[in-house]
Write a protein that holds these residues in place. Sequence first.
Motif, PDB file in Angstrom:
ATOM      1  N   GLY A 176       0.509  -0.762   0.179  1.00  0.00           N
ATOM      2  CA  GLY A 176       0.135  -0.332   0.003  1.00  0.00           C
ATOM      3  C   GLY A 176       1.171   1.179  -0.288  1.00  0.00           C
ATOM      4  N   PHE A 177       2.171   0.846   0.679  1.00  0.00           N
ATOM      5  CA  PHE A 177       2.912   2.455   0.962  1.00  0.00           C
ATOM      6  C   PHE A 177       3.430   2.836  -0.706  1.00  0.00           C
ATOM      7  CE2 PHE A 177       7.410   3.772   1.077  1.00  0.00           C
ATOM      8  CZ  PHE A 177       6.948   5.178   1.363  1.00  0.00           C
ATOM      9  N   MET A 178       3.468   1.839  -0.930  1.00  0.00           N
ATOM     10  CA  MET A 178       4.387   1.735  -2.587  1.00  0.00           C
ATOM     11  C   MET A 178       3.405   2.056  -3.768  1.00  0.00           C
ATOM     12  SD  MET A 178       6.300  -2.230  -2.571  1.00  0.00           S
ATOM     13  CE  MET A 178       7.880  -2.644  -1.683  1.00  0.00           C
ATOM     14  N   ILE A 179       2.283   1.934  -3.157  1.00  0.00           N
ATOM     15  CA  ILE A 179       0.836   2.524  -4.116  1.00  0.00           C
ATOM     16  C   ILE A 179       0.943   3.912  -4.116  1.00  0.00           C
ATOM     17  CG2 ILE A 179      -1.804   2.128  -4.604  1.00  0.00           C
ATOM     18  CD1 ILE A 179      -1.273  -1.110  -4.193  1.00  0.00           C
ATOM     19  N   CYS A 180       1.042   3.991  -3.171  1.00  0.00           N
ATOM     20  CA  CYS A 180       0.752   6.082  -2.429  1.00  0.00           C
ATOM     21  C   CYS A 180       1.386   6.321  -2.444  1.00  0.00           C
ATOM     22  CB  CYS A 180       1.239   5.703  -1.074  1.00  0.00           C
ATOM     23  SG  CYS A 180      -0.165   5.192  -0.037  1.00  0.00           S
ATOM     24  N   ILE A 181       3.229   5.990  -3.186  1.00  0.00           N
ATOM     25  CA  ILE A 181       3.701   6.868  -3.844  1.00  0.00           C
ATOM     26  C   ILE A 181       3.687   6.908  -4.992  1.00  0.00           C
ATOM     27  CG2 ILE A 181       6.632   6.403  -4.934  1.00  0.00           C
ATOM     28  CD1 ILE A 181       7.700   5.702  -2.333  1.00  0.00           C
ATOM     29  N   PHE A 182       3.255   5.568  -6.220  1.00  0.00           N
ATOM     30  CA  PHE A 182       2.608   5.763  -7.702  1.00  0.00           C
ATOM     31  C   PHE A 182       1.363   6.616  -8.238  1.00  0.00           C
ATOM     32  CE2 PHE A 182       1.063   3.950 -11.543  1.00  0.00           C
ATOM     33  CZ  PHE A 182       2.216   3.990 -12.364  1.00  0.00           C
ATOM     34  N   SER A 183       0.817   6.925  -6.938  1.00  0.00           N
ATOM     35  CA  SER A 183      -0.330   7.713  -7.055  1.00  0.00           C
ATOM     36  C   SER A 183      -0.185   8.696  -7.081  1.00  0.00           C
ATOM     37  CB  SER A 183      -1.741   7.160  -6.306  1.00  0.00           C
ATOM     38  OG  SER A 183      -2.068   6.070  -5.900  1.00  0.00           O
ATOM     39  N   ALA A 184       1.434   9.353  -6.237  1.00  0.00           N
ATOM     40  CA  ALA A 184       1.246  10.918  -6.677  1.00  0.00           C
ATOM     41  C   ALA A 184       2.096  10.707  -8.088  1.00  0.00           C
ATOM     42  CB  ALA A 184       2.184  10.778  -5.683  1.00  0.00           C
ATOM     43  N   ILE A 185       3.371  10.022  -8.243  1.00  0.00           N
ATOM     44  CA  ILE A 185       3.769  10.318  -9.134  1.00  0.00           C
ATOM     45  C   ILE A 185       2.458  10.434 -10.492  1.00  0.00           C
ATOM     46  CG2 ILE A 185       4.735   8.857 -11.267  1.00  0.00           C
ATOM     47  CD1 ILE A 185       6.837   7.844  -8.720  1.00  0.00           C
ATOM     48  N   TYR A 186       1.450   9.196 -10.204  1.00  0.00           N
ATOM     49  CA  TYR A 186       0.688   9.031 -11.322  1.00  0.00           C
ATOM     50  C   TYR A 186      -0.447  10.405 -11.969  1.00  0.00           C
ATOM     51  CZ  TYR A 186      -3.175   6.660 -14.880  1.00  0.00           C
ATOM     52  OH  TYR A 186      -3.271   6.975 -15.996  1.00  0.00           O
ATOM     53  N   PHE A 187      -0.846  10.571 -11.014  1.00  0.00           N
ATOM     54  CA  PHE A 187      -1.358  11.876 -10.433  1.00  0.00           C
ATOM     55  C   PHE A 187      -0.863  13.190 -11.102  1.00  0.00           C
ATOM     56  CE2 PHE A 187      -2.569  15.983  -8.516  1.00  0.00           C
ATOM     57  CZ  PHE A 187      -3.854  16.037  -8.826  1.00  0.00           C
ATOM     58  N   CYS A 188       0.518  12.907 -10.838  1.00  0.00           N
ATOM     59  CA  CYS A 188       1.775  14.511 -11.484  1.00  0.00           C
ATOM     60  C   CYS A 188       1.574  14.231 -12.536  1.00  0.00           C
ATOM     61  CB  CYS A 188       3.498  14.594 -11.023  1.00  0.00           C
ATOM     62  SG  CYS A 188       2.961  15.176  -8.983  1.00  0.00           S
ATOM     63  N   TYR A 189       1.149  12.850 -13.644  1.00  0.00           N
ATOM     64  CA  TYR A 189       1.872  13.056 -14.560  1.00  0.00           C
ATOM     65  C   TYR A 189       0.483  13.121 -15.432  1.00  0.00           C
ATOM     66  CZ  TYR A 189       0.409   9.765 -18.906  1.00  0.00           C
ATOM     67  OH  TYR A 189       0.055   9.606 -20.056  1.00  0.00           O
ATOM     68  N   LEU A 190      -0.725  12.910 -14.825  1.00  0.00           N
ATOM     69  CA  LEU A 190      -2.020  13.478 -15.814  1.00  0.00           C
ATOM     70  C   LEU A 190      -2.018  14.838 -15.748  1.00  0.00           C
ATOM     71  CD1 LEU A 190      -4.647  10.864 -14.344  1.00  0.00           C
ATOM     72  CD2 LEU A 190      -3.296  11.339 -16.521  1.00  0.00           C
ATOM     73  N   LEU A 191      -1.688  15.282 -14.768  1.00  0.00           N
ATOM     74  CA  LEU A 191      -1.708  17.162 -14.603  1.00  0.00           C
ATOM     75  C   LEU A 191      -0.725  17.808 -15.801  1.00  0.00           C
ATOM     76  CD1 LEU A 191      -1.762  18.419 -10.954  1.00  0.00           C
ATOM     77  CD2 LEU A 191      -3.176  18.823 -12.266  1.00  0.00           C
ATOM     78  N   LEU A 192       0.522  17.211 -15.467  1.00  0.00           N
ATOM     79  CA  LEU A 192       1.213  17.886 -16.585  1.00  0.00           C
ATOM     80  C   LEU A 192       1.045  17.060 -18.068  1.00  0.00           C
ATOM     81  CD1 LEU A 192       5.178  16.323 -14.708  1.00  0.00           C
ATOM     82  CD2 LEU A 192       3.752  17.989 -15.104  1.00  0.00           C
ATOM     83  N   ALA A 193       0.125  15.746 -18.153  1.00  0.00           N
ATOM     84  CA  ALA A 193      -0.205  15.472 -19.670  1.00  0.00           C
ATOM     85  C   ALA A 193      -1.635  16.758 -19.594  1.00  0.00           C
ATOM     86  CB  ALA A 193      -0.672  14.257 -19.617  1.00  0.00           C
ATOM     87  N   GLY A 194      -2.251  17.315 -19.388  1.00  0.00           N
ATOM     88  CA  GLY A 194      -3.420  18.329 -19.232  1.00  0.00           C
ATOM     89  C   GLY A 194      -4.432  17.441 -19.463  1.00  0.00           C
ATOM     90  N   GLU A 195      -4.300  16.407 -18.350  1.00  0.00           N
ATOM     91  CA  GLU A 195      -5.821  15.246 -18.347  1.00  0.00           C
ATOM     92  C   GLU A 195      -7.199  16.274 -17.025  1.00  0.00           C
ATOM     93  OE1 GLU A 195      -6.359  12.816 -19.850  1.00  0.00           O
ATOM     94  OE2 GLU A 195      -4.845  12.201 -20.614  1.00  0.00           O
ATOM     95  N   ARG A 196      -6.174  16.877 -16.815  1.00  0.00           N
ATOM     96  CA  ARG A 196      -7.623  17.848 -15.729  1.00  0.00           C
ATOM     97  C   ARG A 196      -8.691  18.559 -16.023  1.00  0.00           C
ATOM     98  NH1 ARG A 196      -6.607  23.430 -14.931  1.00  0.00           N
ATOM     99  NH2 ARG A 196      -4.652  24.114 -15.339  1.00  0.00           N
ATOM    100  N   GLN A 197      -9.658  18.748 -15.459  1.00  0.00           N
ATOM    101  CA  GLN A 197     -10.904  19.274 -15.671  1.00  0.00           C
ATOM    102  C   GLN A 197     -11.316  20.581 -14.863  1.00  0.00           C
ATOM    103  OE1 GLN A 197     -14.108  16.792 -17.780  1.00  0.00           O
ATOM    104  NE2 GLN A 197     -12.650  15.360 -18.515  1.00  0.00           N
ATOM    105  N   GLU A 198     -10.984  20.536 -14.156  1.00  0.00           N
ATOM    106  CA  GLU A 198     -11.330  21.281 -12.817  1.00  0.00           C
ATOM    107  C   GLU A 198      -9.973  22.756 -12.845  1.00  0.00           C
ATOM    108  OE1 GLU A 198     -14.508  19.626 -10.205  1.00  0.00           O
ATOM    109  OE2 GLU A 198     -12.460  19.841  -9.508  1.00  0.00           O
ATOM    110  N   LYS A 199      -9.314  22.820 -12.031  1.00  0.00           N
ATOM    111  CA  LYS A 199      -8.520  24.243 -11.816  1.00  0.00           C
ATOM    112  C   LYS A 199      -7.801  23.175 -10.975  1.00  0.00           C
ATOM    113  CE  LYS A 199     -11.128  28.686 -11.642  1.00  0.00           C
ATOM    114  NZ  LYS A 199     -11.318  29.935  -9.952  1.00  0.00           N
ATOM    115  N   VAL A 200      -6.595  23.967 -11.220  1.00  0.00           N
ATOM    116  CA  VAL A 200      -5.191  22.766 -10.800  1.00  0.00           C
ATOM    117  C   VAL A 200      -5.286  22.909  -8.701  1.00  0.00           C
ATOM    118  CG1 VAL A 200      -3.221  22.447 -10.241  1.00  0.00           C
ATOM    119  CG2 VAL A 200      -3.577  23.398 -12.209  1.00  0.00           C
ATOM    120  N   GLY A 201      -5.847  24.229  -8.266  1.00  0.00           N
ATOM    121  CA  GLY A 201      -5.849  23.736  -6.921  1.00  0.00           C
ATOM    122  C   GLY A 201      -7.156  23.032  -6.322  1.00  0.00           C
ATOM    123  N   LYS A 202      -8.280  22.749  -7.105  1.00  0.00           N
ATOM    124  CA  LYS A 202      -9.140  22.389  -6.588  1.00  0.00           C
ATOM    125  C   LYS A 202      -8.902  20.567  -6.461  1.00  0.00           C
ATOM    126  CE  LYS A 202     -14.515  21.837  -7.505  1.00  0.00           C
ATOM    127  NZ  LYS A 202     -15.505  22.114  -7.395  1.00  0.00           N
TER     128      LYS A 202
END
Length: 852
Positions: A195-221
């Motif tokens: 679970g700890f390893m998945i937490c790390i990858f979750s943060a990496i994957y979230f950043c990936y989607l942000l950098l890839a332009g996948e978000r549909q709301e404001k960055v802060g939200k």
Amino acid sequence: MDKKKAVVISLGAFCLPVVVMLGIYWARGIYPFGPSYILTIDMNNQYVTFFSYLREILKGEHSFFYTFSKTLGGDMTGLSAYYLLSPLNVVLCFFSTEILPVGIEILTLIKLGLCGLTMNLFLSRKESSWMTVLFSVSYALMSYGIVYQQNLMWLDGVLLLPLVLWGIHKIMEGKPFLLYVFALTGSILTNYYIGFMICIFSAIYFCYLLLAGERQEKVGKTLGKFAGGSVLAAGLSSFLLLPVFFSLQGGKAGFSLDVLSLQKSFHWSDFFLKLFIGSFDYREIQTGLPNVFCGMGVLFLACLFFLVKGISLQKKLAAALVMVVLYLSFYIDGFNLIWHGLNYPAWFPYRYSFVFCAFLILLAREAAGVLQKEPGKRLLLITGVLLALFSGLAYWALHQNATFLTKEKLLLSTGIFAGSGLLWLAYREKKSQKAAGILLALLCLGELFLNGRYCLEEFHYQGTETYAQEVKDPQAAVDLVKEQDYGFYRMEKTFSRGQNDPMLFGYRGLSHYSSTEKDFVKYFMGQTGFRNNGNWSYYNRGSTYAMDALLGVKYVLTKDTLGQGYEKMQEYQGISVYENQYALPIGFLADSGVTKTGIDEEKKLKLQNQIWQALSPETEEELFEPEGAFGIRTVNVIPSEENGETHYRKTDPQKPGYIQYIFTAQNTDPVFAYIPCSQMKKVTAAVNGRYLGAYFDVYQYDIMRLGSFEKGEQVTLTFSLQEEEVFMGEPEFYSQNMDAMQQYYDSLKGGFLRDIQGEDTKITGTVDNDGTRDTMLFTIPSDSSWRVCIDGEETGTETAFDTFLTVKVPKGTHKIELRYQPAGWKGGILTSACSLGILGFCLVYCHRKKRK
């Protein structure tokens, strides 16, 4: 797509990995297709015993929090949280210990099937087709799932990862974070380590989607939802995480601070050797490279992801950054250490490599989705270039002397890579789509089958008949004793299947092997003559009869003959059950000096004298008396003195070499021996021609029970060298004075805890204190989580012999009660309750928002 078709596709995603895995088991000769169970390495040595004990817990006979089925007793919270909390383990309740491996195999297949199902659900969230099933099967049967499937408790995180990633996508789409919270909480609760390893990858994957332009709301939200969901998942898990944190203190799982180390784990190019089919051998499971194979078709499409026009440059750059981060995590020691929770893994390296495979599969799936939009000629040219590059990689790999790669594997990989590429091109065309799809499916399933077969051929599995022989008769003998004596006592065996037999067979014993055992407990066991190699300690052939008495070993199961102080009760299928006439209860009154007596004495039998004298100082006789002078005789061996030891080396390495210690028995009392040794070189031992077994061995290096002899009889202890040399310190030969044993027992008998009612987390009894002694010693490891009450009033505790729990007891008759509550339990419950309240608020808020 209609629901019926979606259900059929989901069913295929679950069933196909199961069918292919059964085919691999058939090829490997694993039950029911052959003579072996799916028990190997730690699954055979540890997990099968824990799962057997889990059955006892689920039946209400034992606790998740504490157990007396490991060494002297100990906290179970860390062990339960790491090995036992998967809800799928309920499957094992339907299998007795004798056929438990069958249940483990079924559970393994279920988890692998669920890995395929959850990945398919994630990949099909927008559009589902039979092609998503191929990616899902590739995920379920990646090399990680094949090689590490014996670590069954890790697979829950693997099957939950796709749901975690799906939850992150929902956050990006502006939807509630509930799926992410539930999936991440499940990952932590089923196995906090993965679970700890998945937490790390979750943060990496979230950043990936942000950098890839996948978000549909404001960055802060979006960031607030992700951070809030992550914190909430940790909060919901706190009822487990806080007790686990305290449970792991003082055990094997220490923490390293080498996170700034830039040392390289392997040569930078070696990583690419693991992309081929069957790129694994047994040595790879000890100190090898990451297991990242997940199919040639996946690899082809993942490469295509960066070359097709239908995917934005922004997304390609973001994906490339993730690939670099994951590669550096494997390559740099400090980064790798962070992923493993600041604790270097012993065997099974790169335990997070499944996240690399998952990301590779996601890239492949996205590339497959845009193939139809790409010009055919351009794709054909790219395919040719990729095939040329892969052929060059295979040619290079052939000359790297990798022990896990052969020419056959490299040719096979190259052919399947080429075939997969061409078939994916053909799949673009409607006319050939059906035929290409069928061929792709066959090729994908075939390569996963071959990879699994290659990998499992590297393991040695427990034979079905051997397992049955090791379990059936001992279990029956243990059950026989338990049926005749329902009291609170310890039991042990002088023969063993493994170091966790007390858990396997369900009795209170002195053996245990897990990463959660306390170091001070193992130290006590080693100091008093039991086997302790640092990772585990266990009863084996026992220590002395006096230690059996002190630790309350009331019954001993053996295939040998026990001497004075033991009464043979019965025999079952060659297993004799002896009752110890001097076994002390779990608690008894002792002299207050026990809290001032340490256990650092180097001579083990001399230390046992000190322990008993501290228990009852008025008993003047020593319990252990040294035997007289001994002589040494050697055959084909030359001795020399080195660093305080005698170094014995064979004169002729091709001939047998012997070392004999010869002394005269001073009386008929039982004799014990211990020989110090700084370097383990295996020998076998025999006394007066009677074989005693191996010595200076990883499993057998303890106090030896030589037996009883006639007064004046010559005793010859013979060591036969199994290697060219051996190192021996000054031997200890002592006899146990049975008259003194009786005196010690009688002196302590009046202060025994009586009318004992014992459970794992609660012990009650009554003691009559005549004022002679004031210290009640419990042969339970000292732990602040134990609450001791005398006549209903809680009292403070102390520690005896650097190990045992003690309390002061005033004169008179008193009711003693011990209760165990894991440290951090209350704080964890409170935190989880608050988090649950916040989650409830979020659910109500989301529901109202949806209605509006």
